[in-house]
Write a protein that holds these residues in place. Structure first.
Motif, short mmCIF file in Angstrom:
data_model
loop_
_atom_site.label_atom_id
_atom_site.label_comp_id
_atom_site.label_asym_id
_atom_site.label_seq_id
_atom_site.Cartn_x
_atom_site.Cartn_y
_atom_site.Cartn_z
N ARG A 32 0.84 -1.19 0.00
CA ARG A 32 0.00 0.00 0.00
C ARG A 32 0.88 1.25 0.00
O ARG A 32 1.75 1.41 0.86
N SER A 64 -2.97 3.63 -2.35
CA SER A 64 -3.97 3.70 -1.28
C SER A 64 -4.37 5.13 -0.96
O SER A 64 -5.52 5.39 -0.59
N TYR A 65 -3.42 6.07 -1.07
CA TYR A 65 -3.71 7.46 -0.73
C TYR A 65 -3.00 8.40 -1.69
O TYR A 65 -1.85 8.15 -2.09
N GLY A 68 -0.56 5.48 9.16
CA GLY A 68 -0.85 4.26 9.89
C GLY A 68 -1.40 3.15 9.02
O GLY A 68 -1.72 2.06 9.52
N ASP A 69 -1.49 3.40 7.70
CA ASP A 69 -2.21 2.46 6.84
C ASP A 69 -1.47 2.15 5.54
O ASP A 69 -2.08 1.67 4.60
#
Length: 367
Positions: free
Chosen positions: A6, A32-33, A61-62
């Motif tokens: 990710r 993911s972002y 955090g992801d």
């Protein structure tokens, strides 16, 4: 099956969008972002699993990795945040906007062991990599002299689109030369002293449009480099390497030439000149052109970053590498301003050159 990693791309400008498109196309990565407080969803590459957010902290955090493509002054804070979270980060060049900020990133990365890859994408070019290999093999002997250029013409609308480019810090020394300094360091090692002069006579802006630099290398070689963004020329990496199809190309030109005690190599044409015996202007030399398959350095850089995240590779361009290239460019700017030579600290002793026998026993295979 290998788990898809990710990725967060921070910064949705021109280079950020290039990174985002490549992550989306990669079979083992997931975008993911996209992080940008001014993100325009309609103009930002994204997939069904991509979240568009304004704050990097939301993503940290992801994700497994961060690609930092923000404006230069924001590199320090973004890199330090990723390092603090234990997330490997690819920081676009330059590593920071100042040497002091870059040193903070280096300290944090080395203390934590979190990998930082600096986005000097030319280091991933097969053309540059082959030239580095040839020089390291001893095929041209000990490097003696280096000539380089970054000569091109930026159009008028380049400055109209971003008026800050007319001011100090917006010229080719700080924007363009950092790429070439990193390449020269890859080819010939650390640069220990520079002396530079700059002028702005073409456009008359507050910032330089042309600069000339004399370089001292730790290996003993001397070099010269000329950079101008107001020159009707194509002797720049972008236009000679043919790696970016957006530029006009000149595939018969070179932008770097490294001459050694036994021969020379020109880059990116990879024309190699060598002498069978003692080099002399009376003696014949052999000229070959090394054949290398061209690939997109940005694609190769992303592939390398995947390996860095998975722990399979160390960064090819470390935070310390990025700091050192920035030190040289800052020294060039200081010298151009004062007219005085500037020493560049390297933090390590100069390498010992190989013996003559070692060099003569070396060889390079051409295709």
């Amino acid at each position: 099956m290998t788990r898809r990693l990710r990725i967060a791309v921070v910064g949705a400008g021109l280079i950020g969008r290039e990174h985002a498109r490549r992550v989306l196309a990669h079979p083992r990565l997931e975008l993911s972002y996209v992080v940008d407080p001014y993100v325009d969803a309609a103009d930002t590459p994204s997939g069904s699993a991509t979240a568009l957010v304004a704050d990097l902290e939301v993503a940290l955090g992801d994700v497994d990795g961060v690609v930092l493509a923000t404006p230069n002054p924001a590199h320090r804070d973004g890199a330090l945040a990723a390092i603090a979270a234990g997330i490997p980060v690819l920081v676009e060049k330059p590593i920071a906007d100042t040497v002091a900020a870059a040193a903070e990133i280096v300290t944090a990365a080395e203390a934590s062991g979190v990998p930082v890859l600096v986005g000097h994408q030319r280091r991933h070019s097969p053309l540059l990599a082959r030239a580095v290999e040839v020089i390291a093999s001893g095929a041209i002997g000990n490097p003696v002299a280096v000539m380089g250029s970054a000569l091109f013409a930026k159009p008028h609308d380049y400055f109209d689109a971003a008026p800050w480019r007319r001011e100090a810090g917006g010229g080719p020394i700080l924007i363009n030369l950092i790429h070439d300094i990193d390449c020269l360091r890859a080819l010939c090692g650390d640069i220990t002293r520079v002396q530079a002069t700059a002028g702005n006579t073409v456009r008359g802006f507050a910032v330089e449009d042309t600069a000339a630099v004399v370089l001292n290398f730790a290996c003993g070689a001397l070099g010269t480099f000329i950079v101008s963004d107001a020159a009707g020329s194509a002797r720049s990496w972008e236009q000679t390497s043919r790696e970016n199809p957006g530029y006009d190309t000149a595939d018969d030109e070179d932008c770097y030439h490294v001459a050694g005690t036994r021969g020379s190599i020109s880059v990116p044409t990879l024309r190699l000149r060598t002498y069978r015996g003692t080099a002399s202007w009376w003696e014949p030399s052999a000229v070959t052109t090394i054949d290398v398959r061209r690939e997109d350095p940005l694609d190769l850089q992303l592939e390398h970053f995947e390996h860095v995240i998975r722990g399979n590779s160390a960064p090819k361009v470390t935070a310390r590498d990025g700091l050192q290239s920035l030190r040289v460019v800052e020294a060039v700017a200081d010298s151009a301003r004062t007219g005085l030579p500037v020493d560049v600290p390297t933090g390590r002793p100069a390498p010992r050159p190989a013996t003559r026998q070692t060099r003569e026993d070396s060889h390079v295979v051409t295709h």
